[in-house]
Design an enzyme around this catalytic site. Structure first.
Site, mmCIF file in Angstrom:
data_model
loop_
_atom_site.group_PDB
_atom_site.id
_atom_site.type_symbol
_atom_site.label_atom_id
_atom_site.label_comp_id
_atom_site.label_asym_id
_atom_site.label_seq_id
_atom_site.Cartn_x
_atom_site.Cartn_y
_atom_site.Cartn_z
ATOM 1 N N LYS A 1 -11.734 1.041 -2.059
ATOM 2 C CA LYS A 1 -10.657 1.601 -2.999
ATOM 3 C C LYS A 1 -11.241 1.629 -4.406
ATOM 4 C CE LYS A 1 -7.359 0.990 0.492
ATOM 5 N NZ LYS A 1 -8.228 0.298 1.711
ATOM 6 N N SER B 1 0.858 -1.181 0.032
ATOM 7 C CA SER B 1 0.083 -0.071 -0.136
ATOM 8 C C SER B 1 0.833 1.229 -0.179
ATOM 9 C CB SER B 1 -1.024 0.031 1.210
ATOM 10 O OG SER B 1 -0.055 -0.209 2.432
ATOM 11 N N HIS C 1 -5.207 -3.064 -2.972
ATOM 12 C CA HIS C 1 -4.783 -2.281 -3.876
ATOM 13 C C HIS C 1 -4.504 -2.825 -5.265
ATOM 14 C CE1 HIS C 1 -4.217 1.051 -1.072
ATOM 15 N NE2 HIS C 1 -3.889 -0.014 -0.087
#
Ligand code: PMP
Length: 392
Positions: free
Chosen positions: A238, A179, A207
């Site tokens: 995200k 990350s 991610h």
């Protein structure tokens, strides 16, 4: 409580104090943020695919709000398991091509709860030193041995696997894309080691979900390793632009977690409207290939612009681009200078990253245009030269 003031002063002196800033969305301009009255190019958001204000998701949430109400009223195992959950978990399992899927309130609770459900005293977790804090906390809560291997160092991992050979259960856990560094885990090698030592393998796709894989399934799918991974974890906060997290794997795994994952058992279910919004976001993540393609183009362009300017930004290919400046104060000053030029890019300092590696963590979105990124890279280079982070 006097000790607290003293400790806070020490944090501030070391340029390590954190504080909140207020942000609002800028309508029609998803790549920007309104911070305290100023519109800034947002290079510090995880809204990778630009879905956080998508009208179809808003509409799905609005409809569910009207039919299902505001809160779920109880944990899922009591009476909070509302209609939208079943639908989402079916589509999740189908998308991940796994037997079953499970929604958990957020990524922090998924990591901490799942690790706690898989291992306990007498077991061992092998965890990359740069794994997310929620993984670290999960291991600590589980009371198992914590064998942290140097970042992406497979020889060190092998040494630790040998050292803890006789422990009962073994779990290897890693971020797929790290990350704060934006580089990838060495998943092929992790799979080989997990097989050799009879360990379980858990991969956090926070991610990489939405970004890699034909339909955004994540890096494990992209690399053809889906079946070798026992526990797939990802977030909806995200690329999905919403909130929440998932675990996918075997039916047995999900049945086990329903019985043993404490954050699932002892916490109120997510609001049904949010779960309905996630389902809509999943449809968009699967279908909108152009968002992934645009994000990948944007990442290439921004990375090459900073590399050409002379910055060392590591070896990743993801939309997370770290610009390591070293000390905390330089990172803060760099971030303030960017803000003056109209760019929101926060300084990341220890303990989020190791001591001496404070950085600006840029993160890109499919909504950023080439022009915006080229101009931003020019501005970053100018500030880098002025501050001596970049040598002429
Ligand atoms: N895992 C990783 C790798 C993350 O970066 C994050 C969030 N920053 C999380 C888990 C936690 O996810 P959430 O924000 O949904 O709690």
């Amino acid at each position: 409580m006097k000790w607290m003031e003293k400790e806070l002063e020490a944090l501030a002196e070391a340029s390590l104090e954190r504080s909140l800033r207020e942000h609002s969305i800028v309508s029609e301009s998803p790549g920007y943020t309104l911070r305290e009255g100023r519109v800034l190019l947002n290079l510090s958001s995880n809204n990778y695919l630009g879905l956080a204000d998508h009208p179809a998701i808003i509409e799905a949430m609005r409809e569910a709000l009207l039919t299902e109400g505001v809160g779920s009223g109880a944990s899922r195992l009591v009476t909070g398991n509302r209609l939208p959950y079943g639908r989402l978990e079916e589509s999740l399992a189908e998308w991940q091509n796994c037997e079953a899927g499970l929604v958990i309130a957020n990524g922090y609770m998924a990591n901490s709860g799942v690790i706690g459900a898989l291992v306990s005293r007498g077991d061992v977790v092998f965890s990359d030193q740069l794994n997310h804090a929620s993984i670290v906390d999960g291991v600590v809560l589980s009371r198992s041995e914590h064998a942290r291997y140097r970042h992406n160092d497979m020889e060190h991992l092998r040494t630790l696997l040998n050292k803890y050979r006789d422990n009962r259960r073994k779990l290897i856990v890693t971020d797929a894309v790290f990350s704060m560094d934006g580089n990838q885990a060495r998943l092929h090698e992790l799979v080989a080691l997990k097989r050799e030592y009879g360990a379980m393998l858990m991969v956090d796709e926070a991610h990489s979900g939405g970004i890699y894989g034909r339909h955004g399934e994540g890096l494990c799918h992209e690399l053809g390793l889906k079946d070798a991974v026992d526990i797939h974890m990802g977030t909806f906060s995200k690329s999905f632009g919403v909130y929440g997290a998932y675990i996918c794997g075997s039916r047995t795994l999900i049945r086990w977690l329903l019985n043993k994952a404490r954050p699932l058992i002892y916490s109120t279910a997510l609001p049904p409207s949010l779960v309905a919004g996630i389902s809509k976001a999943l449809e968009l993540v699967k279908a909108d290939h152009w968002r992934r393609e645009r994000l990948s183009e944007a990442s290439r362009l921004f990375r090459s612009s900073l590399c050409n300017a002379g910055f060392n930004i590591g070896d990743g290919d993801s939309p997370i681009v770290p610009l390591i400046v070293g000390d905390n104060d330089t990172a803060l000053r760099f971030s303030s200078a960017l803000e003056k030029e109209g760019i929101a890019a926060v300084a990341i300092r220890p303990p989020t990253v190791p001591e001496g590696t404070a950085r600006i963590r840029f993160s890109l979105s499919a909504t950023h245009s080439d022009r915006e990124l080229i101009d931003a890279a020019d501005c970053i280079s100018t500030i880098g030269l002025q501050m001596g982070v970049l040598r002429p």
